[in-house]
Structures are given as structure tokens and as C-alpha cells.
Write a protein that holds these residues in place. Sequence first.
Motif, mmCIF file in Angstrom:
data_model
loop_
_atom_site.group_PDB
_atom_site.id
_atom_site.type_symbol
_atom_site.label_atom_id
_atom_site.label_comp_id
_atom_site.label_asym_id
_atom_site.label_seq_id
_atom_site.Cartn_x
_atom_site.Cartn_y
_atom_site.Cartn_z
ATOM 1 N N SER A 89 3.788 -1.063 -4.484
ATOM 2 C CA SER A 89 2.700 -0.073 -4.605
ATOM 3 C C SER A 89 3.270 1.330 -4.427
ATOM 4 O O SER A 89 4.230 1.687 -5.076
ATOM 5 N N SER A 90 2.710 2.111 -3.508
ATOM 6 C CA SER A 90 3.216 3.465 -3.277
ATOM 7 C C SER A 90 3.942 3.565 -1.945
ATOM 8 O O SER A 90 4.086 4.655 -1.382
ATOM 9 N N ALA A 91 4.417 2.447 -1.435
ATOM 10 C CA ALA A 91 5.080 2.426 -0.134
ATOM 11 C C ALA A 91 6.457 3.080 -0.193
ATOM 12 O O ALA A 91 7.070 3.217 -1.255
ATOM 13 N N ASN A 92 6.954 3.451 0.979
ATOM 14 C CA ASN A 92 8.307 3.964 1.133
ATOM 15 C C ASN A 92 9.078 2.963 1.990
ATOM 16 O O ASN A 92 8.940 2.936 3.212
ATOM 17 N N VAL A 93 9.854 2.112 1.333
ATOM 18 C CA VAL A 93 10.633 1.085 2.028
ATOM 19 C C VAL A 93 12.037 1.628 2.241
ATOM 20 O O VAL A 93 12.696 2.076 1.306
ATOM 21 N N ARG A 94 12.528 1.575 3.466
ATOM 22 C CA ARG A 94 13.850 2.132 3.760
ATOM 23 C C ARG A 94 14.610 1.234 4.731
ATOM 24 O O ARG A 94 14.047 0.347 5.362
ATOM 25 N N ASN A 95 15.914 1.525 4.822
ATOM 26 C CA ASN A 95 16.812 0.809 5.736
ATOM 27 C C ASN A 95 16.842 -0.694 5.501
ATOM 28 O O ASN A 95 17.051 -1.470 6.436
ATOM 29 N N THR A 96 16.646 -1.108 4.255
ATOM 30 C CA THR A 96 16.887 -2.501 3.907
ATOM 31 C C THR A 96 18.394 -2.675 3.725
ATOM 32 O O THR A 96 19.059 -1.791 3.189
ATOM 33 N N GLY A 132 0.822 -1.208 0.000
ATOM 34 C CA GLY A 132 0.000 0.000 0.000
ATOM 35 C C GLY A 132 0.850 1.249 0.000
ATOM 36 O O GLY A 132 1.839 1.346 -0.721
ATOM 37 N N ASP A 133 0.487 2.216 0.847
ATOM 38 C CA ASP A 133 1.253 3.457 0.942
ATOM 39 C C ASP A 133 1.990 3.543 2.270
ATOM 40 O O ASP A 133 2.318 4.632 2.751
ATOM 41 N N ALA A 134 2.317 2.398 2.852
ATOM 42 C CA ALA A 134 2.962 2.357 4.161
ATOM 43 C C ALA A 134 4.411 2.819 4.086
ATOM 44 O O ALA A 134 5.059 2.759 3.040
ATOM 45 N N ALA A 135 4.927 3.256 5.223
ATOM 46 C CA ALA A 135 6.351 3.516 5.398
ATOM 47 C C ALA A 135 6.914 2.331 6.173
ATOM 48 O O ALA A 135 6.499 2.063 7.303
ATOM 49 N N VAL A 136 7.836 1.610 5.547
ATOM 50 C CA VAL A 136 8.328 0.358 6.134
ATOM 51 C C VAL A 136 9.829 0.474 6.362
ATOM 52 O O VAL A 136 10.592 0.697 5.425
ATOM 53 N N ASP A 137 10.240 0.307 7.633
ATOM 54 C CA ASP A 137 11.655 0.373 8.004
ATOM 55 C C ASP A 137 12.124 -1.045 8.316
ATOM 56 O O ASP A 137 11.655 -1.672 9.260
ATOM 57 N N PHE A 138 13.069 -1.555 7.513
ATOM 58 C CA PHE A 138 13.538 -2.928 7.690
ATOM 59 C C PHE A 138 14.614 -3.055 8.761
ATOM 60 O O PHE A 138 15.036 -4.171 9.076
ATOM 61 N N GLY A 139 15.062 -1.945 9.308
ATOM 62 C CA GLY A 139 16.023 -2.014 10.396
ATOM 63 C C GLY A 139 17.293 -2.761 10.036
ATOM 64 O O GLY A 139 17.851 -3.496 10.854
ATOM 65 N N CYS A 140 17.759 -2.605 8.800
ATOM 66 C CA CYS A 140 18.994 -3.211 8.290
ATOM 67 C C CYS A 140 18.897 -4.721 8.070
ATOM 68 O O CYS A 140 19.923 -5.406 7.957
ATOM 69 N N ALA A 141 17.685 -5.253 7.993
ATOM 70 C CA ALA A 141 17.510 -6.653 7.615
ATOM 71 C C ALA A 141 17.494 -6.769 6.099
ATOM 72 O O ALA A 141 17.161 -5.820 5.385
ATOM 73 N N ASP A 142 17.869 -7.942 5.603
ATOM 74 C CA ASP A 142 17.785 -8.204 4.172
ATOM 75 C C ASP A 142 16.330 -8.412 3.755
ATOM 76 O O ASP A 142 15.507 -8.867 4.541
ATOM 77 N N LEU A 143 16.054 -8.095 2.505
ATOM 78 C CA LEU A 143 14.753 -8.377 1.917
ATOM 79 C C LEU A 143 14.955 -9.428 0.833
ATOM 80 O O LEU A 143 15.490 -9.145 -0.243
ATOM 81 N N ALA A 144 14.568 -10.661 1.136
ATOM 82 C CA ALA A 144 14.665 -11.764 0.173
ATOM 83 C C ALA A 144 13.260 -12.097 -0.295
ATOM 84 O O ALA A 144 12.370 -12.398 0.521
ATOM 85 N N VAL A 145 13.047 -12.037 -1.606
ATOM 86 C CA VAL A 145 11.712 -12.215 -2.167
ATOM 87 C C VAL A 145 11.654 -13.560 -2.894
ATOM 88 O O VAL A 145 12.384 -13.799 -3.853
ATOM 89 N N ASN A 146 10.763 -14.429 -2.405
ATOM 90 C CA ASN A 146 10.551 -15.730 -3.029
ATOM 91 C C ASN A 146 9.187 -15.840 -3.698
ATOM 92 O O ASN A 146 8.991 -16.669 -4.580
ATOM 93 N N GLY A 147 8.246 -15.004 -3.242
ATOM 94 C CA GLY A 147 6.903 -14.976 -3.814
ATOM 95 C C GLY A 147 6.700 -13.701 -4.598
ATOM 96 O O GLY A 147 7.519 -13.335 -5.444
#
Length: 222
Positions: A22-29, A2-17
Motif C-alpha cells: 500500500s502506502s507503507a514505509n518499510v525499512r531495515n529489512t 496501509g500507510d504504516a511505518a514498519v521497521d523490521f529490525g534487520c529481520a528477513d521478509l519472506a512472503v508466502n501469501g
Amino acid sequence: MGDAAVDFGCADLAVNGTLDVSSANVRNTDSVQINAGGTVNGGTGTLGLTGDFSNAGTFSKGTGTVSIADGCGNTTSTIAGSQSFSALSVTTTTGKTLLFTAGATTSVSPGLLTLQGAPGNLLKVRSTVPGTPAKLNLLGTQNIRYVDVADNHGTGLTLAPGLPSASNSVNSGNVFNWFDVLPIIPALSAVGLMLLSLLVVGYGLHGRRSAQLTASGNRAHR
């Protein structure tokens, strides 16, 4: 997302699915890894990371931005393989190194390419194999300042056109279609040169004949 602001806290983002930014702001991956069978739909949002970007699955760029910045202890970021982004932003105030894969092409179209270092801490643009250039194909707009570039060939628009000093940057060698370094123009073979010469001579004879006919016609009407 969605349009969420998502902070990964320096975790990796591994996508299997399937991941819809969307319009989200993903940061600190830390790093983004799209595995075989995984799909990321870029949407209109921002996918922010501080480490590496790799894609063995599907990345649908949408109209969003992939943004690489300082953080999470990463001083080097690698864009692995040939990738295509709508907009790409790589910024640093600490002197990060950005590695493009040797022999591969990273494309940015139709959006904005931002490569931005800082005074005294230039963003170093390098190839994963020193001496073997990577390729950067820009078919959009650009904001490039405070970069130190080596082993990179532009294949679209000229990158940071003008003298390197105009963008507070450094040419460290083996660059083409960057700054004031013209792109490579393929050399003509001996046969090609001969054909070009015949074409030029033929064009000149045609022009001379046309001029003679015009002069004759003018005399005939006097």
C-alpha cells in the motif's frame, strides 16, 4: 500495511501469501524473498531493504519504490533474476556492491532509478558472474552518481550519459550504453550491405531524376 511505518529490525521478509505494501514505509529489512505462491503488491509505498531481493512468486510493482541502502551488516546486495520495478533506489555511503544477475534484465519503468554512492565510497555495480554482463533497462528518469560499473549493458535509455567523470563515476569495463560508451549496433551481413548499397544508389538516382524533371518543367514554362 496501509500507510504504516514498519521497521523490521534487520529481520528477513519472506512472503508466502499476499503482502500489500500500500502506502507503507518499510525499512531495515535484511532481505526480501518472495517465495513460490507468494505475492507482493507494491502499491505506492517504499519497500526498504539492506540485503538481497529475490522473487519466485509475483511482484506487482505498482508505483512504489524498492529501496536498497546500507545497514544490517550487508556490504553486498543482489537483485536475483529478471525483475521489474516502477522505481529503484540503491544508495550507499560505505561502498556497497550491487550485483545484478548475469544474463538477466532488471527493468525500471516509468519511475526513477537512483544509483548513488559517495566520494571515496563508490557504489560498485557488478554482475554475479564476472565477465558475463547483466542488463539494466531504464525507461524512466535517473539519478546516478558516484558509481563504479563493470559487466553491465544498458538496454533502454543511456545510463549516466557523458564522460564517467561528469557523474564522479568509474567505467571498469564491459559496459555498453553507459556513460559515453555507445550501445552495440548489429553488423550487417554481406547481403545486407549489398541491399543497403542498392537502396542508397536507387535513392540517389531517384533524386537526380526528380531534379531533371523539375528543370525540364521550368524550361517548358519559360
